[in-house]
Design an enzyme around this catalytic site. Sequence first.
Site, PDB file in Angstrom:
ATOM      1  N   GLU A 263      47.443  66.062  19.845  1.00 29.01           N
ATOM      2  CA  GLU A 263      48.827  66.366  19.469  1.00 29.01           C
ATOM      3  C   GLU A 263      49.006  65.785  18.083  1.00 29.01           C
ATOM      4  O   GLU A 263      48.846  64.574  17.896  1.00 29.01           O
ATOM      5  CB  GLU A 263      49.800  65.699  20.437  1.00 29.01           C
ATOM      6  CG  GLU A 263      49.718  66.216  21.841  1.00 29.01           C
ATOM      7  CD  GLU A 263      50.002  67.690  21.932  1.00 29.01           C
ATOM      8  OE1 GLU A 263      50.901  68.164  21.234  1.00 29.01           O
ATOM      9  OE2 GLU A 263      49.286  68.363  22.696  1.00 29.01           O
ATOM     10  N   CYS A 300      57.116  62.748  15.347  1.00 24.14           N
ATOM     11  CA  CYS A 300      56.363  63.987  15.144  1.00 24.14           C
ATOM     12  C   CYS A 300      57.306  65.183  15.156  1.00 24.14           C
ATOM     13  O   CYS A 300      56.957  66.249  14.657  1.00 24.14           O
ATOM     14  CB  CYS A 300      55.304  64.134  16.218  1.00 24.14           C
ATOM     15  SG  CYS A 300      55.962  63.888  17.858  1.00 24.14           S
TER      16      CYS A 300
HETATM   17  P1  NAP Z   1      46.334  58.442  12.780  1.00 23.74           P
HETATM   18  O1  NAP Z   1      46.198  57.753  11.483  1.00 23.74           O
HETATM   19  O2  NAP Z   1      45.746  59.792  12.905  1.00 23.74           O
HETATM   20  O3  NAP Z   1      45.722  57.446  13.871  1.00 23.74           O
HETATM   21  C1  NAP Z   1      45.707  57.715  15.281  1.00 23.74           C
HETATM   22  C2  NAP Z   1      44.492  57.025  15.912  1.00 23.74           C
HETATM   23  O4  NAP Z   1      43.325  57.797  15.637  1.00 23.74           O
HETATM   24  C3  NAP Z   1      44.189  55.633  15.376  1.00 23.74           C
HETATM   25  O5  NAP Z   1      43.727  54.833  16.438  1.00 23.74           O
HETATM   26  C4  NAP Z   1      43.093  55.877  14.372  1.00 23.74           C
HETATM   27  O6  NAP Z   1      42.212  54.774  14.234  1.00 23.74           O
HETATM   28  C5  NAP Z   1      42.335  57.024  14.987  1.00 23.74           C
HETATM   29  N1  NAP Z   1      41.658  57.859  13.997  1.00 23.74           N
HETATM   30  C6  NAP Z   1      42.249  58.475  12.941  1.00 23.74           C
HETATM   31  N2  NAP Z   1      41.339  59.180  12.253  1.00 23.74           N
HETATM   32  C7  NAP Z   1      40.158  59.023  12.894  1.00 23.74           C
HETATM   33  C8  NAP Z   1      38.836  59.523  12.678  1.00 23.74           C
HETATM   34  N3  NAP Z   1      38.548  60.315  11.649  1.00 23.74           N
HETATM   35  N4  NAP Z   1      37.871  59.150  13.536  1.00 23.74           N
HETATM   36  C9  NAP Z   1      38.145  58.320  14.569  1.00 23.74           C
HETATM   37  N5  NAP Z   1      39.364  57.821  14.816  1.00 23.74           N
HETATM   38  C10 NAP Z   1      40.366  58.166  14.004  1.00 23.74           C
HETATM   39  O7  NAP Z   1      47.890  58.642  13.139  1.00 23.74           O
HETATM   40  P2  NAP Z   1      49.056  57.561  13.224  1.00 23.74           P
HETATM   41  O8  NAP Z   1      49.347  57.000  11.898  1.00 23.74           O
HETATM   42  O9  NAP Z   1      48.704  56.623  14.301  1.00 23.74           O
HETATM   43  O10 NAP Z   1      50.297  58.460  13.704  1.00 23.74           O
HETATM   44  C11 NAP Z   1      51.156  59.162  12.826  1.00 23.74           C
HETATM   45  C12 NAP Z   1      50.920  60.668  12.957  1.00 23.74           C
HETATM   46  O11 NAP Z   1      50.976  61.029  14.325  1.00 23.74           O
HETATM   47  C13 NAP Z   1      51.955  61.534  12.264  1.00 23.74           C
HETATM   48  O12 NAP Z   1      51.303  62.587  11.604  1.00 23.74           O
HETATM   49  C14 NAP Z   1      52.795  62.098  13.410  1.00 23.74           C
HETATM   50  O13 NAP Z   1      53.407  63.318  13.125  1.00 23.74           O
HETATM   51  C15 NAP Z   1      51.759  62.197  14.484  1.00 23.74           C
HETATM   52  N6  NAP Z   1      52.321  62.151  15.830  1.00 23.74           N
HETATM   53  C16 NAP Z   1      52.217  63.247  16.630  1.00 23.74           C
HETATM   54  C17 NAP Z   1      52.772  63.241  17.901  1.00 23.74           C
HETATM   55  C18 NAP Z   1      52.671  64.437  18.794  1.00 23.74           C
HETATM   56  O14 NAP Z   1      52.945  64.318  19.975  1.00 23.74           O
HETATM   57  N7  NAP Z   1      52.279  65.588  18.311  1.00 23.74           N
HETATM   58  C19 NAP Z   1      53.426  62.096  18.370  1.00 23.74           C
HETATM   59  C20 NAP Z   1      53.500  60.991  17.539  1.00 23.74           C
HETATM   60  C21 NAP Z   1      52.928  61.038  16.269  1.00 23.74           C
HETATM   61  P3  NAP Z   1      42.242  53.822  12.946  1.00 23.74           P
HETATM   62  O15 NAP Z   1      43.692  53.610  12.599  1.00 23.74           O
HETATM   63  O16 NAP Z   1      41.547  52.604  13.412  1.00 23.74           O
HETATM   64  O17 NAP Z   1      41.519  54.549  11.879  1.00 23.74           O
END
Ligand code: NAP
Length: 527
Positions: A263, A300
């Site tokens: 998501e 989001c």
């Molecule tokens: P994120 O930076 O993508 O991180 C999410 C998790 O994934 C973290 O634990 C991160 O680990 C890991 N991760 C990210 N890239 C990775 C990769 N290439 N390989 C392995 N692990 C990876 O997102 P966020 O900052 O936590 O959340 C904000 C985003 O989430 C916004 O874009 C928002 O719109 C979206 N969001 C979507 C929803 C929905 O339901 N659709 C709900 C809430 C938020 P590390 O930090 O250790 O790298």
Amino acid sequence: MIGKSYIGNLLSAKGKKTYRTFNPLLNIENPTIFTEATSEEIEEAVSLASKAFKEYSKISGAKKATFLNAIADEILALDTELLKMYCLETGLPEARAIGERIRTIGQLRSFANLVLEGSWVEATIDLAKPKREPLPKSDIRKMLIPIGPVVVFGASNFPLAYSTAGGDTAASLAAGCPVIVKSHPMHAGTGALVASAVIKAAEKTGMPNGVFSNLLSSGIEVGQQLVTHPKVKAVGFTGSIKGGRALYDLAAKRDEPIPVFAEMGSINPVVILPKALKNRHQEIAKTYASSITLGTGQFCTNPGLLLGIKSDSLSSFITHLSEEILKIDPSCMLHPNIKKSYKINKETVISQNNVSVVANFSSDVQNNFAQQAIVTVDGKSFLENPTLHLEVFGPFSMVVECVNDVELEMIITKLEGQLTGTVISDENEISNFSSVISALQNRVGRIIFNGVPTGVEVCESMVHGGPYPASTDSRFTAVGVSSIKRWVRPFSYQDWPNQYLPKELQNQNPLKIFRFIDGERTNEKIV
Ligand code: NAP
């Protein structure tokens, strides 16, 4: 204080790489030192989960319900310790922590009720017809069964409801799948406390060791090793498009590809129809200034894109929206990195051709606070420039001024997939815009009438997902009890002896669940 991973029921910190979480309000690091999980610990957690699956996949709905309810009870028992940690690691107010805890508890209990009742397995029985001509028909019985160990990645902006024991974990455990959480580095302490509650609940209710693990990590390596591990059978991800897509690609390249239910980000288009604009532009502007800045825009479902047809009313709306948004006090973002990305993404959009800034909070703000902004652009420039279609995660929105409804429809058609679409309309006005509405329906998972997209109710009818890149599989929702379907697969028994069938499919229907028997929905037994 040392933060450790849970490898099954045991705390472990064998690694050398450490990190701390950050208090964005005070602009200082928090005291606990967290130790990143090692390859050996990852291996152990996955092996335990794989072993636990053999027992846990067969456990009764009643026992799973006891476990899920016990997790909810243990989270509540963490009381103010959890709320304090949540606030220290996010800069969010206590009221938000309490609200998110209610949501998390509610999700766990609704999955407990679902599996206790039991009909969710969609038991479907086609009885044998031995005398059928020209060939006899076998007895075939189908139900949903768990897929295997699931890895869960939570998002930074929902430390409780979309993290350690959030929706993905609750749904996986309800389905009969052990869970390995890749802890989010920004709220590792909150995650560790919740993990301790899950482990206590697992021990108290006699769940197999390995049904849950929580692996600490502050980089992408732990997540990558988990997703590529052959014993992992599915992935749940909530976060950015970049992160979700990277993990999806990694899973697809495995010898045995596995599903990644990601998501991801969304800009949640809002279409404001002309009559509504004419009659209510001031009121709509006020409502939207609040929605855009809610939670410092870190949802989001934040309305990042407002679409209208050029008119005096649209110009007045833009003026009011700019005035209203500047009246709102800036608030703290979750982490300096999120603030940094917000600033960069906002400036990137502002620097694009034909983009006009109509509001940009310019007074000095505290460290890690976000300065809200509204920009406008004409429809043609928006259509031609893909950079303008990207999510700016934070209190930011773009108003696109379309020349007419044809351009409005064209813009909607060209949008990437979105979680939500909203229509602001006067009574019966939507009947004049049926093709615009159809175009919007094709791009989103949920359509909202005269409301705001922020706020996602947890209920059975909710769809939280949408065409790519809102999610990697628009056939499923990440919110509500039907999200359990991501962690199961359909399975058929053919001519299997009655006493060896799972209870859900036995003739006597001992669980008294609803089943389809020869096409008819009933909870009767087969005589
Ligand atoms: P994120 O930076 O993508 O991180 C999410 C998790 O994934 C973290 O634990 C991160 O680990 C890991 N991760 C990210 N890239 C990775 C990769 N290439 N390989 C392995 N692990 C990876 O997102 P966020 O900052 O936590 O959340 C904000 C985003 O989430 C916004 O874009 C928002 O719109 C979206 N969001 C979507 C929803 C929905 O339901 N659709 C709900 C809430 C938020 P590390 O930090 O250790 O790298």
